[in-house]
Design an enzyme around this catalytic site. Structure first.
Site, short mmCIF file in Angstrom:
data_model
loop_
_atom_site.label_atom_id
_atom_site.label_comp_id
_atom_site.label_asym_id
_atom_site.label_seq_id
_atom_site.Cartn_x
_atom_site.Cartn_y
_atom_site.Cartn_z
N ALA A 139 124.82 -52.21 5.43
CA ALA A 139 125.25 -51.95 4.05
C ALA A 139 125.62 -50.48 3.87
CB ALA A 139 124.15 -52.34 3.06
N ARG A 147 119.76 -47.24 -3.67
CA ARG A 147 120.61 -47.97 -4.60
C ARG A 147 120.73 -49.43 -4.18
NH1 ARG A 147 126.39 -45.58 -6.20
NH2 ARG A 147 126.63 -46.60 -8.20
N ILE A 148 120.52 -50.32 -5.10
CA ILE A 148 120.65 -51.75 -4.83
C ILE A 148 122.07 -52.16 -5.21
CG2 ILE A 148 119.74 -54.06 -5.30
CD1 ILE A 148 117.81 -52.05 -3.83
N GLY A 164 116.55 -55.70 3.97
CA GLY A 164 116.55 -56.72 5.01
C GLY A 164 115.20 -56.67 5.68
N GLU A 165 115.08 -55.73 6.62
CA GLU A 165 113.83 -55.62 7.37
C GLU A 165 112.65 -55.39 6.43
OE1 GLU A 165 116.75 -55.02 10.57
OE2 GLU A 165 114.70 -55.70 10.72
MO1 MOS Z 1 117.54 -57.35 12.48
S1 MOS Z 1 116.12 -57.17 14.02
O1 MOS Z 1 118.90 -57.87 13.38
O2 MOS Z 1 116.74 -58.62 11.56
#
Ligand code: MOS
Length: 735
Positions: A505, A622-623, A698-699
């Site tokens: 992103a 920032r989202i 994400g992570e």
């Molecule tokens: Mo990332 S390890 O590609 O969720």
């Protein structure tokens, strides 16, 4: 025109996905398609002494059976097999290369047939004789045979002495088993051979990574190989490195000079990379006022015999908590399994689980509230590099998360809260991940009808990259979002790194700014040439693109429509492509943070655990899109529930084989396991990190979730379970 950035925009690829118009790697149908089915090794280590494919070849519809003996030529040096994400040390696995067997589930033959069913039946007729060699697959049995790798963070002070002198100490060992990614979409490749050129549809998080890899492995010129992955049904890291199915599909296409599709079965996907099992040892020492004096974190994790894969498990405490003395160690144990690989928040999902359970145990030893302990130890600097953060709203995460959850009503004593026959437990944890940005190139093509195409070779792994890029481009080009089309997932598009690490992103969205500015400059020149132009004399930064017009920032009445400018200049299209190089800034630490609060209810007699509530308060800059961001975080929490309660790849170590290679026996959360999840995005303006203030999501969604749940289970039951998953047999005998 309202800004698209930050709005809860629905996925621009949503309609294509729900109507089936979106084609995945295994969906590509072309005339003459050959179907490949993989025959895997049933032993983890040894040699192939004989492969008898005669019965398979005798079946009507079978075209060929490829093995290491009759396959087309492949490169014979390690470098050719090193992809962008390969571990630095080791020899990457070479599919179907020779008679050597390095792990159970390794592909040994590829049956090629006119239809998939025939290929599958024929595969069952291939007879393989082995020369077995002794194997090891059990981390616990091999834990003392590890070797140290470079420590992820520098030591400080004297951690041993600090621990010995501490007023209150906690030391314990935590365990995270092997986990597999299990994306919904199966790994598949369709390779199309056309007169010396290869077009490959592959399930991958990095089309250009696979393209370069195939060029190396098959010694082909870059312009002869094109890799496409327009849509993905989940990746989570499993698709960062090229997987073997793409090599097999290309081998088939080269051998037959026909298009070949290879799709793995769910069971075969347990022969791919995985989250490495790890043993994490934490030793925390505090003084009587409740701040840390010593922090030690040691990890022992699994890699294969042939590559050294490791991620930062142990350094996360440095980002969260102050401690004058600290020491970190990481060792690897080589087992006869495929090389472990990245899986959502690699290193952090495991390391922070252990750290945050240990902090909970320390809080109990100190008789301090767990949130209070974290605030007492809070660090405004990255302790290992002694750097300030570009932004860190973690205090606000604790505050907002606790308020939303109702944490102030918690009774500290374990087993002190109940509801009917169920014990109620409340636990919390912190989360932390990196906020990375990579160089990326974006091309914008603006056409006279006011439409723009925005292109880069990223893969949208299902998280919303198409959508956020369309939002940012719409804002920067001043066009309605419906006039923007985003092209991704094709190696012939401008350069982009693999989609991983939560860096896409920030990388691709910030990379839109420069070509958008260049397009604006070109448009301005055309607008100035319009007869009696109201923009004569304006510079590129004096004008904005809004509502399909190029407008003076000083006087909104001075404007020329994009269509008018382009038509009068006889420009059919404006094309601009620019690379965002990303200057390295070593003056700040860049991280995202979260605070997770979890409630569990445990049946006192049966030990059945339900995760009834989770609040995840996230500070991630920032989202860009509240809707897709919220979905990402929900998914992370659900996965955290799986990590805490369900997920575990089980080996039969006598055979070195996975026993539960299917999603009936490899448990993942289902609807009945998921109850109330609340995601809060804490406001975190960040002007330092990058122009758009994007940190990436994400992570961070999964980090800390399993710890919050484990801590809640302890609070409910008084039983501390340190080895995941927390199955009911581990809690049913209460203290
Ligand atoms: Mo990332 S390890 O590609 O969720």
């Amino acid at each position: 025109m309202a800004s698209y950035i930050g709005s809860a925009t629905s996925r621009v690829d949503g309609t294509a996905k729900v109507t089936g118009a979106a084609k995945y790697a295994g969906d590509v149908n072309i005339p003459g398609l050959v179907h490949g089915y993989v025959v895997e090794s049933t032993i983890p280590k040894g040699r192939i002494s004989r492969i008898d494919a005669s019965a398979a070849l005798g079946l009507a519809g079978v075209i060929d059976v490829l093995t290491h003996r009759n396959r087309p030529q492949m490169a014979d040096n390690d470098d050719a097999y090193k992809d962008d994400v390969a571990p630095e040390k080791g020899s990457p696995y070479r599919p179907l290369y020779d008679d050597k067997i390095q792990f159970c589930g390794q592909p040994l033959a590829l049956v090629l047939a006119e239809d998939w069913e025939t290929a599958r039946v024929a595969a069952s007729l291939v007879r393989i004789e082995y020369q077995k060699e002794p194997h090891v697959t059990d981390l616990h049995a091999q834990r003392d045979n590890g070797f140290a790798i470079d420590a992820p963070a520098k030591p400080r002070g004297d951690a041993e002495q600090g621990f010995a002198a501490a007023a209150v100490r906690h030391a314990a060992e935590y365990f995270i088993p092997t986990e597999h990614h299990n994306p919904m979409e199966l790994f598949a490749s369709t390779a199309i051979w056309d007169d010396g050129k290869l077009a490959v549809y592959d399930k991958t998080q990095g089309v250009q990574n696979v393209q370069k890899y195939l060029c190396g492995v098959f010694r082909m010129k870059p312009d002869a190989v094109r890799v496409m992955s327009p849509y993905m049904g989940g990746g989570f890291g499993a698709g960062l490195r090229p997987q073997y199915e793409v090599v097999l599909a290309v081998l088939g296409a080269l051998a037959l000079k026909r298009p070949v599709r290879v799709m793995l079965t769910r069971a075969q996907m347990y022969g791919l990379g995985h989250r490495p099992a790890s043993i994490e040892h934490l030793a925390l020492g505090a003084n009587s006022s409740g701040t840390l004096d010593s922090m030690r974190h040691e990890a022992i994790a699994v890699t294969s015999q042939f590559e050294e894969f490791a991620r930062n498990d142990t350094g996360w405490g440095n980002l969260l908590y102050k401690s004058p003395n600290a020491k970190f160690e990481h060792s690897l144990v080589k087992l006869d399994v495929p090389t472990s690989c990245d899986m959502r928040a690699p290193g952090a999902a495991t390391g922070v689980y252990a750290l945050e359970c240990a902090m909970d145990e320390l809080a109990i030893a100190l008789k301090t509230d767990p949130v209070q302990l974290r605030l007492q130890c809070y660090s405004d600097r990255d302790q290992s590099e002694d750097l300030p953060y570009t932004s860190k709203q973690l205090r606000e995460c604790y505050r907002r998360g606790a308020a939303e959850f109702g944490w102030d009503k918690r009774k500290a004593e374990p087993r002190s809260m109940r509801e009917g026959s169920e014990l109620v437990g409340w636990g919390m944890a912190s989360g932390v991940w990196e906020a990375l940005q990579m160089p990326a190139t974006v091309r914008i093509v603006l056409t006279a009808n006011g439409h723009a195409e925005v292109a880069t070779a990223a893969s949208d792994i299902g998280t919303g990259t198409y959508t956020i890029m369309a939002q940012v481009a719409a804002d920067m080009l001043g066009l309605p979002i419906d006039n923007i089309s985003v092209k991704l997932g094709d190696s012939t598009l401008p350069q982009c790194p693999v989609e991983g690490g939560s860096w896409i992103a920030s990388s691709v969205c910030n990379a839109i700014a420069n070509p958008a500015r260049a397009v604006r400059g070109d448009l301005l020149e055309l607008a100035k040439a319009v007869k009696d132009s109201p923009l004569a004399g304006a510079g590129v930064d004096d004008v904005a693109l809004t509502d399909g017009r190029i407008v003076s920032k000083r006087d909104a009445n001075r404007a020329v429509s994009i269509a008018n400018a382009m038509q009068s200049g006889k420009a059919e299209r404006i094309t601009r492509e620019e690379t965002n190089k990303v200057a390295e800034d070593k003056s700040h630490a860049r991280n995202v943070h979260s605070a997770i609060f979890a409630e569990v209810k445990v049946d006192e007699e049966l030990g059945v655990i339900r995760v009834t509530r989770v609040v995840n308060a996230v500070a991630a800059g920032r989202i860009l899109n509240l809707k897709t961001a919220h979905s990402q975080m929900m998914g992370g929490v659900v996965w955290g529930i799986g990590m805490a309660m369900h997920e575990e790849t089980l080996f039969d170590h006598r055979f070195g084989r996975v026993m539960n290679a299917n999603i009936a026996e490899y448990h993942v959360p289902v609807n009945a396991d998921v109850h109330d999840i609340k995601v809060i995005f804490v406001d975190e303006p960040d002007k330092t990190i990058n122009p758009l203030g994007i940190k990436g999501l994400g992570e961070i969604g999964i980090v800390g979730v399993a710890a919050a749940i484990a801590n809640a289970v302890y609070h409910a039951t008084g039983k501390r379970v340190r080895d995941l998953p927390i199955t009911l047999n581990k809690v049913v005998q209460f203290n």
